[in-house]
Design an enzyme around this catalytic site. Structure first.
Site, PDB file in Angstrom:
ATOM      1  N   ARG A   1       0.815  -1.213   0.000  1.00 13.11           N
ATOM      2  CA  ARG A   1       0.000   0.000   0.000  1.00 13.11           C
ATOM      3  C   ARG A   1       0.852   1.267   0.000  1.00 13.11           C
ATOM      4  NH1 ARG A   1      -5.497  -1.980   3.302  1.00 13.11           N
ATOM      5  NH2 ARG A   1      -6.267  -3.138   1.485  1.00 13.11           N
TER       6      ARG A   1
ATOM      7  N   GLN B   1      -9.673   1.816   2.930  1.00 14.23           N
ATOM      8  CA  GLN B   1      -8.584   2.405   3.722  1.00 14.23           C
ATOM      9  C   GLN B   1      -9.149   3.119   4.948  1.00 14.23           C
ATOM     10  OE1 GLN B   1      -5.575   1.602   2.834  1.00 14.23           O
ATOM     11  NE2 GLN B   1      -6.276   0.745   0.879  1.00 14.23           N
TER      12      GLN B   1
ATOM     13  N   TYR C   1      -7.741   0.572  -6.616  1.00  9.61           N
ATOM     14  CA  TYR C   1      -7.093  -0.726  -6.396  1.00  9.61           C
ATOM     15  C   TYR C   1      -6.294  -0.756  -5.094  1.00  9.61           C
ATOM     16  CZ  TYR C   1      -2.883   1.010  -9.086  1.00  9.61           C
ATOM     17  OH  TYR C   1      -1.810   1.687  -9.572  1.00  9.61           O
ATOM     18  N   GLU C   2      -5.864  -1.941  -4.750  1.00  8.48           N
ATOM     19  CA  GLU C   2      -5.119  -2.129  -3.497  1.00  8.48           C
ATOM     20  C   GLU C   2      -5.935  -1.600  -2.302  1.00  8.48           C
ATOM     21  OE1 GLU C   2      -2.397  -4.068  -1.819  1.00  8.48           O
ATOM     22  OE2 GLU C   2      -2.133  -3.855  -3.967  1.00  8.48           O
ATOM     23  N   GLY C   3      -7.267  -1.822  -2.372  1.00 13.07           N
ATOM     24  CA  GLY C   3      -8.181  -1.330  -1.335  1.00 13.07           C
ATOM     25  C   GLY C   3      -8.660   0.078  -1.668  1.00 13.07           C
TER      26      GLY C   3
END
Lengths: 606, 606
Positions: free
Chosen positions: A296, A450, A443-445
């Site tokens: 992240r 978050q 993306y990536e959460g």
């Protein structure tokens, strides 16, 4: 197209003067080789690669995109050569252990590298970037045997890797994963299923691609507690490490996306593909997420990257484009009109970009030191050390990923805005930055995930507010130390108030959430953004304080103008961006029923 | 792709219950035919055209785009047939005088039409939309002879028109216009020059295109006071009104844009093209801008349009996509996971879109009544009336254009965010809305220009704060009237405070600007956004008040659920969006030197 110049002066200011990386590296078990001269030489070499090779492929890569032909992906013209140059320079293994052929340097140096590469060409950087994620997972969870097979070719870049999580029915909610893994007599598994949104899922840069795949054993419990983790190579690997037969891993489609078009986003079908389990059975999800905090940070860098690139383009244009006269009087009376950089409102946009790019960079370099310690824990096989630093890093990760990517998107949009109508035209490259940046909050959460991770998990559940108390303690200490300096008092005062307010807000939400769990979701977005604005305020005040000290002592490595500019941007940040925190502070305390009351069918009346 | 359904229930609520258009129309000289049944029938017919014909061409139009071949532009498949359907329905002349073949209905009805068309397919709507701007200019400034030639074919849509202002070296700063106009013995002019960014500048929908062109006479003074206005048809027009020879008007290129790809954005070269002067010599710029306020409402609609379309897509998706469980407990225990519309944070995004779409619509319909009076002035040849209402409208125009397009872009981005990674994929149509929306803050005066127009021109120079005093007077009156109602007290209290604060802020900036003209530019953005948030708060409170009254009296045309939803969204707006005004209130008072101090060469250190 903006011409990328690596911001080496700003990077060195942060590395040497703000965060004292020389001292930090001296205290790391893998930091001995990272002496100042080596660090500097590496930054300069990397800048050359980025400016000379990667940046020139950014616009053409967007225009050409990736093409799928006969289940094989062709990357844009020049990517293969650029990737070879990248590998032959030993860049992929920069921060990975020497035993696998890497250079064994600290993780943070990989982040400096990623920032420059990502700014020059985000799409290109996705290929080696995803591979780093796969390498980290293999390094931490695979058996020695598997590591010895897979780590060396991934470390030198001969092979790349991917992370195969998402399926059509689920992205965030990985408990819904359906891909199957059937155990075989020889200890391997047959993997069958479809994964989507696989970045670098297929390409023509390497002879093999190593997929890290989440899948479910036949008798696995439902939900997240029944997921295991596998290595599934595209091409089978022979005993001698050479590439063997095809492993029934097929790229069946490429997504047509808004941006990062030169990055292949693949649909990957596995059909009885041979896989090797890594990590403990049914604990694949936790294993997959162990390096999540660093992955992240990698995406948080995207916020800085797009803000930096867009600023570089916008400042250059604003110096050249002439329109109207500054309200305070003609600035360039000999010209037909003043360059638009003279207008206060245009400066507001440029300074917004600069505050995000350089403030975000400071935030990331700060966190990079935690990441260094954390990675040391992995390399040293010291789980406790890993856990301690991973937890410390964990509080900042969602702030960086969630807040900086939102801010990076805003900065990219400001860059288009400075260009006026010309910003909307593809040839200038400014709109591409917006399109490329748009993925970063997804993306990536997503930002929402978050926010929930920060407030729900990191602040409330894991630390009951302690994470906020610790960081605000650091801010309050800074504040006290600088209250006596007339030039810094303004920042110190604001930060003293904010560090107290942040704790009060946290406490109040905690109390509200005791009666109403949904309050966590209702407050999360505003809490994230508030945390981001306050954190960035601290890093701007810190930069201003260092600049002020260097100016006073006259012993800085930079010119006085450089330090004065830092102080000017800090002031801008406190005047024009930080006040947004007020709105978030107010909204985060509003009851969840404001959001939950409207029945689902009353959002739209047909 | 979002399936567009015209929001007729919301439109009728505003038209009949909030703003009492039946009464308003009864007081207009051209409002007699706009009885409720007619208005309703027109709305429904227009909805059919938009839902059935225009919306289905939105995604395909984006994918196909416009193509330039042999200096001729080909619009995407289906556009020509759709345009023919549009013309044969008599839609282009809806709000233009019957003497030219129009239907003579009030301007506001044209805005209702534009909103639905623009939401269904913004790119398509640009072709007839630009023509309306050209028609208004011809109608107000051309001689009777020219009007008789050009108005009828433009009113029935046989010909379209454009506005040719921008040149490569200038957009906002039109004093730099270089296009030449040489007077000829027969009273015509030979026009030579290059215009860029000409929307609908060329296409295959009609046999002729009428360009309204800014150009400079040989002996004209420099700057804005030397610009005249011309009609320059693509094809010359014979005495009988039929199309004659080519007029040396050539489309030499199409821009490759981020979005609105089905709208042709042309480079148009004029070379000794025959032109006809309209308006007074050297006063072309003022003439061009007379209908600017209405043109800018047209663009403000884009904010509402994209917010509405993106909301429709996002709500539908959020009802179907299942991920995780609501924090307050399982909402759909029988399903694998809860639909994401159950999550408070997802609702925050959807409600943001709804608040922008419906609040913005209210703002525009309110202003549309001013536009009706203003247009009546033109039709009646009553300059004083025109001026009076144009001035009243003038205060709201930059707020609507500047604020609503920024908010529309935010709403479009929220729509992508609700879709997660899927929002980034072209086939869903959500990212297209962001790309299409991105132009709205750039053309027809950037947000920065709107901000300067609002604070510098409309508030400080033209009215010395009176415009703010008048509108806040209206807000304060509303506030007083509803303070006694427990259900509305919260809105009334906030608005009472804000209407006072808005005046105080205006006064303070006025005082600061006396000593420092640049303060106007430094404060302008925050003043614009603050004004927008407060104005939208008023229109949400107004809608809540009407809904509350209808619920209490039980005599509304809508269901109780509809009214309750209005109150729920008003509450959301006051809790989650209005607090942003605090930050702007604070930042607008910061001294201009925060922005002007940094030397130009210190933005980037290389």
């Amino acid at each position: 197209m903006p011409t990328y110049k690596a911001p080496l002066r700003d990077m060195r200011f942060l590395i040497n003067e703000v965060f004292d990386f020389p001292k930090h590296y001296a205290g790391l078990s893998n930091g001995k080789d990272a002496d100042p001269d080596t660090v500097n030489a590496i930054l300069e070499e990397c800048a050359k690669l980025c400016e000379g090779t990667l940046a020139p492929l950014n616009l053409s890569g967007d225009q050409e995109g990736c093409v799928l032909e006969n289940n094989k992906v062709r990357t844009p013209k020049g990517f293969k050569e650029a990737y070879e140059e990248y590998c032959s320079g030993g860049w992929q293994g920069l921060s990975h252990p020497t035993e696998y052929g890497g250079q064994g340097l600290p993780m943070s140096m990989g982040l400096f590298k990623s920032e420059m590469m990502g700014t020059a060409n985000w799409s290109f950087t996705m290929y080696p970037g995803l591979s780093l994620g796969a390498m980290n997972t293999v390094m931490q969870h695979a058996s020695t045997e598997l590591k010895n097979i897979y780590m060396p070719p991934m470390t030198d870049g001969r092979w790349t890797g991917t992370m195969c999580l998402t399926e059509p029915q689920c992205g965030t909610d990985l408990g819904q994963v359906k891909t199957k893994a059937e155990p075989q007599a020889d200890g391997t598994y047959k993997i069958t299923g479809t994964k989507i949104f696989i970045s670098a899922g297929d390409h023509d840069l390497t002879e093999n691609i190593i997929h890290i795949v989440l899948a479910r054993l036949p008798d696995a419990p439902a939900g997240t507690r029944g997921i295991s983790l596998f290595i599934v190579p595209k091409m089978q690997v022979n005993a001698d490490g050479s590439v063997g037969e095809h492993n029934n891993v097929v790229c069946s489609a490429l997504e047509h996306k808004m941006g990062i078009k030169a990055s292949a986003t693949a649909v990957i079908n596995f059909e009885n593909s041979v896989g090797y389990m890594i990590a403990e059975q049914n604990k694949g999800l936790e294993a997959m997420f162990t390096f999540m905090n660093t992955a992240r940070i990698g995406t948080a860098i995207q916020g800085v990257a797009h803000a930096e690139l867009s600023m570089q383009g916008a400042v250059a244009y604003a110096k050249e484009r002439r329109s109207m006269r500054a309200l305070r009087g003609k600035q360039e009376p000999e010209k037909v009109a003043d360059a638009i950089i003279n207008h206060a409102d245009v400066r507001r946009m440029l300074l917004t970009q600069k505050a995000i790019a350089e403030g975000g960079r400071a935030m990331i370099y700060f966190a990079a030191q935690y990441a260094d310690h954390m990675t040391n824990g992995v390399i040293e096989g010291d789980d406790k050390k890993f856990k301690y630093w991973d937890d410390k890093l964990g509080f900042f990760t969602p702030i960086m990923k969630g807040f900086l990517t939102e801010m990076g998107l805003e900065a990219a949009n400001q860059g288009v805005q400075v260009f006026g109508g010309h910003g909307y035209i593809k040839e200038h490259g400014m709109e591409q930055i917006v399109r490329d940046a748009r993925i970063s909050t997804l993306y990536e959460g997503t930002t929402g995930i978050q926010a929930l991770d920060l407030l729900g998990r990191k602040v409330l559940v894991m630390t009951r507010g302690k994470a906020v108390r610790e960081f605000t303690g650091q801010i309050a200490k800074f504040s006290l130390e600088h209250m006596g300096n007339a030039k810094l008092r303004r920042y110190a005062t604001d930060l003293a108030r904010l560090s107290a307010e942040w704790n009060v807000l946290t406490m109040r939400i905690m109390l509200m959430a005791r009666k109403d769990r949904e309050q966590v979701s209702a407050s999360s977005h505003h809490f994230l953004m508030y945390s981001g604005y306050v954190t960035l305020a601290y890093f701007w005040a810190l930069q201003a304080a260092v600049a002020d000290k260097k100016l006073a002592e006259g012993n800085g490595s930079e010119s006085p103008e450089f330090y004065k500019a830092k102080i000017a941007v800090a002031r801008f940040y406190f005047d024009h961006l930080l006040p947004r925190a007020k709105g978030h502070a107010s909204s985060m305390l509003k009851p969840s029923k404001t959001l939950t009351k409207l029945p689902i069918d009353h959002f739209i009346f047909e």
